[in-house]
Design a protein around this motif. Structure first.
Motif, PDB file in Angstrom:
ATOM      1  N   LYS A   1      -6.432  -5.540   9.660  1.00  0.00           N
ATOM      2  CA  LYS A   1      -4.978  -5.393   9.677  1.00  0.00           C
ATOM      3  C   LYS A   1      -4.283  -6.695  10.045  1.00  0.00           C
ATOM      4  O   LYS A   1      -3.304  -7.086   9.395  1.00  0.00           O
ATOM      5  CB  LYS A   1      -4.568  -4.271  10.645  1.00  0.00           C
ATOM      6  N   ASP A   2      -4.774  -7.396  11.047  1.00  0.00           N
ATOM      7  CA  ASP A   2      -4.147  -8.652  11.474  1.00  0.00           C
ATOM      8  C   ASP A   2      -4.210  -9.719  10.386  1.00  0.00           C
ATOM      9  O   ASP A   2      -3.210 -10.375  10.090  1.00  0.00           O
ATOM     10  CB  ASP A   2      -4.791  -9.173  12.753  1.00  0.00           C
ATOM     11  N   LYS A   3      -5.384  -9.899   9.789  1.00  0.00           N
ATOM     12  CA  LYS A   3      -5.529 -10.914   8.748  1.00  0.00           C
ATOM     13  C   LYS A   3      -4.677 -10.595   7.522  1.00  0.00           C
ATOM     14  O   LYS A   3      -4.047 -11.488   6.951  1.00  0.00           O
ATOM     15  CB  LYS A   3      -6.999 -11.056   8.342  1.00  0.00           C
ATOM     16  N   THR A   4      -4.645  -9.325   7.134  1.00  0.00           N
ATOM     17  CA  THR A   4      -3.852  -8.921   5.965  1.00  0.00           C
ATOM     18  C   THR A   4      -2.363  -9.060   6.242  1.00  0.00           C
ATOM     19  O   THR A   4      -1.607  -9.573   5.410  1.00  0.00           O
ATOM     20  CB  THR A   4      -4.194  -7.471   5.566  1.00  0.00           C
ATOM     21  N   ARG A   5      -1.930  -8.620   7.404  1.00  0.00           N
ATOM     22  CA  ARG A   5      -0.513  -8.710   7.778  1.00  0.00           C
ATOM     23  C   ARG A   5      -0.060 -10.167   7.832  1.00  0.00           C
ATOM     24  O   ARG A   5       1.011 -10.512   7.337  1.00  0.00           O
ATOM     25  CB  ARG A   5      -0.299  -8.033   9.134  1.00  0.00           C
TER      26      ARG A   5
ATOM     27  N   ASN B 240       2.325 -10.588   4.788  1.00  0.00           N
ATOM     28  CA  ASN B 240       3.567 -10.092   5.383  1.00  0.00           C
ATOM     29  C   ASN B 240       3.889  -8.669   4.905  1.00  0.00           C
ATOM     30  O   ASN B 240       4.952  -8.407   4.330  1.00  0.00           O
ATOM     31  CB  ASN B 240       4.733 -11.046   5.088  1.00  0.00           C
ATOM     32  N   VAL B 241       2.965  -7.741   5.113  1.00  0.00           N
ATOM     33  CA  VAL B 241       3.104  -6.349   4.704  1.00  0.00           C
ATOM     34  C   VAL B 241       2.994  -5.437   5.921  1.00  0.00           C
ATOM     35  O   VAL B 241       2.536  -5.856   6.982  1.00  0.00           O
ATOM     36  CB  VAL B 241       2.017  -5.958   3.664  1.00  0.00           C
ATOM     37  N   SER B 242       3.408  -4.201   5.742  1.00  0.00           N
ATOM     38  CA  SER B 242       3.190  -3.183   6.776  1.00  0.00           C
ATOM     39  C   SER B 242       1.855  -2.516   6.495  1.00  0.00           C
ATOM     40  O   SER B 242       1.557  -2.163   5.352  1.00  0.00           O
ATOM     41  CB  SER B 242       4.308  -2.144   6.734  1.00  0.00           C
ATOM     42  N   ILE B 243       1.064  -2.316   7.545  1.00  0.00           N
ATOM     43  CA  ILE B 243      -0.275  -1.763   7.364  1.00  0.00           C
ATOM     44  C   ILE B 243      -0.631  -0.896   8.562  1.00  0.00           C
ATOM     45  O   ILE B 243      -0.313  -1.240   9.699  1.00  0.00           O
ATOM     46  CB  ILE B 243      -1.308  -2.901   7.159  1.00  0.00           C
TER      47      ILE B 243
ATOM     48  N   ASP C 227     -13.385   9.313  12.739  1.00  0.00           N
ATOM     49  CA  ASP C 227     -14.656   9.118  12.041  1.00  0.00           C
ATOM     50  C   ASP C 227     -15.018   7.638  12.146  1.00  0.00           C
ATOM     51  O   ASP C 227     -14.264   6.779  11.707  1.00  0.00           O
ATOM     52  CB  ASP C 227     -14.502   9.536  10.579  1.00  0.00           C
ATOM     53  N   HIS C 228     -16.169   7.336  12.744  1.00  0.00           N
ATOM     54  CA  HIS C 228     -16.494   5.931  12.981  1.00  0.00           C
ATOM     55  C   HIS C 228     -17.016   5.186  11.750  1.00  0.00           C
ATOM     56  O   HIS C 228     -17.209   3.978  11.807  1.00  0.00           O
ATOM     57  CB  HIS C 228     -17.469   5.779  14.165  1.00  0.00           C
ATOM     58  N   HIS C 229     -17.234   5.876  10.632  1.00  0.00           N
ATOM     59  CA  HIS C 229     -17.683   5.202   9.407  1.00  0.00           C
ATOM     60  C   HIS C 229     -16.588   5.064   8.359  1.00  0.00           C
ATOM     61  O   HIS C 229     -16.648   4.163   7.534  1.00  0.00           O
ATOM     62  CB  HIS C 229     -18.863   5.942   8.778  1.00  0.00           C
ATOM     63  N   ASN C 230     -15.622   5.972   8.338  1.00  0.00           N
ATOM     64  CA  ASN C 230     -14.600   5.989   7.297  1.00  0.00           C
ATOM     65  C   ASN C 230     -13.223   5.681   7.860  1.00  0.00           C
ATOM     66  O   ASN C 230     -12.926   5.989   9.006  1.00  0.00           O
ATOM     67  CB  ASN C 230     -14.546   7.367   6.618  1.00  0.00           C
ATOM     68  N   SER C 231     -12.391   5.090   7.008  1.00  0.00           N
ATOM     69  CA  SER C 231     -11.012   4.839   7.365  1.00  0.00           C
ATOM     70  C   SER C 231     -10.176   4.816   6.093  1.00  0.00           C
ATOM     71  O   SER C 231     -10.658   4.402   5.034  1.00  0.00           O
ATOM     72  CB  SER C 231     -10.872   3.498   8.090  1.00  0.00           C
ATOM     73  N   LEU C 232      -8.947   5.274   6.198  1.00  0.00           N
ATOM     74  CA  LEU C 232      -7.992   5.180   5.104  1.00  0.00           C
ATOM     75  C   LEU C 232      -6.805   4.398   5.638  1.00  0.00           C
ATOM     76  O   LEU C 232      -6.170   4.823   6.612  1.00  0.00           O
ATOM     77  CB  LEU C 232      -7.558   6.566   4.624  1.00  0.00           C
ATOM     78  N   ILE C 233      -6.563   3.218   5.053  1.00  0.00           N
ATOM     79  CA  ILE C 233      -5.433   2.421   5.498  1.00  0.00           C
ATOM     80  C   ILE C 233      -4.347   2.471   4.437  1.00  0.00           C
ATOM     81  O   ILE C 233      -4.632   2.555   3.238  1.00  0.00           O
ATOM     82  CB  ILE C 233      -5.825   0.963   5.823  1.00  0.00           C
ATOM     83  N   GLY C 234      -3.113   2.440   4.892  1.00  0.00           N
ATOM     84  CA  GLY C 234      -1.967   2.413   4.003  1.00  0.00           C
ATOM     85  C   GLY C 234      -1.226   1.103   4.179  1.00  0.00           C
ATOM     86  O   GLY C 234      -1.057   0.620   5.301  1.00  0.00           O
ATOM     87  N   ILE C 235      -0.808   0.529   3.050  1.00  0.00           N
ATOM     88  CA  ILE C 235      -0.097  -0.744   3.061  1.00  0.00           C
ATOM     89  C   ILE C 235       1.162  -0.583   2.227  1.00  0.00           C
ATOM     90  O   ILE C 235       1.121   0.022   1.154  1.00  0.00           O
ATOM     91  CB  ILE C 235      -0.977  -1.877   2.489  1.00  0.00           C
ATOM     92  N   ALA C 236       2.279  -1.122   2.724  1.00  0.00           N
ATOM     93  CA  ALA C 236       3.545  -1.030   1.996  1.00  0.00           C
ATOM     94  C   ALA C 236       4.217  -2.394   1.945  1.00  0.00           C
ATOM     95  O   ALA C 236       4.136  -3.181   2.889  1.00  0.00           O
ATOM     96  CB  ALA C 236       4.468  -0.020   2.661  1.00  0.00           C
TER      97      ALA C 236
ATOM     98  N   TYR D 268      -2.820  -5.976  -5.691  1.00  0.00           N
ATOM     99  CA  TYR D 268      -4.171  -6.293  -6.180  1.00  0.00           C
ATOM    100  C   TYR D 268      -4.752  -7.494  -5.432  1.00  0.00           C
ATOM    101  O   TYR D 268      -5.955  -7.540  -5.175  1.00  0.00           O
ATOM    102  CB  TYR D 268      -4.174  -6.549  -7.689  1.00  0.00           C
ATOM    103  N   SER D 269      -3.913  -8.456  -5.077  1.00  0.00           N
ATOM    104  CA  SER D 269      -4.380  -9.604  -4.297  1.00  0.00           C
ATOM    105  C   SER D 269      -4.864  -9.174  -2.919  1.00  0.00           C
ATOM    106  O   SER D 269      -5.817  -9.742  -2.379  1.00  0.00           O
ATOM    107  CB  SER D 269      -3.265 -10.633  -4.139  1.00  0.00           C
ATOM    108  N   ILE D 270      -4.218  -8.162  -2.340  1.00  0.00           N
ATOM    109  CA  ILE D 270      -4.643  -7.649  -1.039  1.00  0.00           C
ATOM    110  C   ILE D 270      -6.039  -7.038  -1.132  1.00  0.00           C
ATOM    111  O   ILE D 270      -6.892  -7.289  -0.276  1.00  0.00           O
ATOM    112  CB  ILE D 270      -3.618  -6.634  -0.495  1.00  0.00           C
ATOM    113  N   VAL D 271      -6.285  -6.259  -2.188  1.00  0.00           N
ATOM    114  CA  VAL D 271      -7.615  -5.669  -2.377  1.00  0.00           C
ATOM    115  C   VAL D 271      -8.658  -6.777  -2.530  1.00  0.00           C
ATOM    116  O   VAL D 271      -9.725  -6.719  -1.910  1.00  0.00           O
ATOM    117  CB  VAL D 271      -7.636  -4.716  -3.598  1.00  0.00           C
ATOM    118  N   ASP D 272      -8.354  -7.787  -3.335  1.00  0.00           N
ATOM    119  CA  ASP D 272      -9.284  -8.910  -3.515  1.00  0.00           C
ATOM    120  C   ASP D 272      -9.523  -9.644  -2.192  1.00  0.00           C
ATOM    121  O   ASP D 272     -10.651 -10.039  -1.885  1.00  0.00           O
ATOM    122  CB  ASP D 272      -8.744  -9.887  -4.556  1.00  0.00           C
TER     123      ASP D 272
END
Length: 92
Positions: A28-32, A36-39, A47-56, A70-74
């Motif tokens: 989250k810190d590196k992506t933000r 400059n997005v909300s995450i 669940d210690h193996h899975n996570s669902l993050i939302g970015i706007a 798409y750049s965020i996913v890459d």
């Protein structure tokens, strides 16, 4: 005004919730800082193996928003290899 959102399902190589939170905070810190997005983590909190993050992100050009998402996913794939299992992009 357009809103670009992405939901990214992550499979994390963590053994405990504490380790999961450390990895997620780094993502989250590196992506933000880079985009400059909300995450935030939006599902699989205990669940210690899975996570669902939302970015706007907000903008006025749908093509630009799409390319940033798409750049965020890459970026996440390059910084943290093999943890992205699925993602969904939506422009509202």
């Amino acid at each position: 005004m357009l809103i670009g959102t992405i939901q990214i399902h992550l499979f994390l190589p963590s053994r405990t919730l504490k380790e999961k939170r450390r990895i997620l905070n780094s993502i989250k810190d590196k992506t933000r800082n880079k985009f400059n997005v909300s995450i935030a983590e939006i599902d699989f909190n205990d669940d210690h193996h899975n996570s669902l993050i939302g970015i706007a992100i907000v903008g006025n050009d749908g093509n630009y928003l799409n390319s940033v998402l798409y750049s965020i996913v890459d970026f996440i794939n390059s910084e943290f290899p093999s943890i992205v299992s699925n993602y969904t992009i939506e422009i509202l």
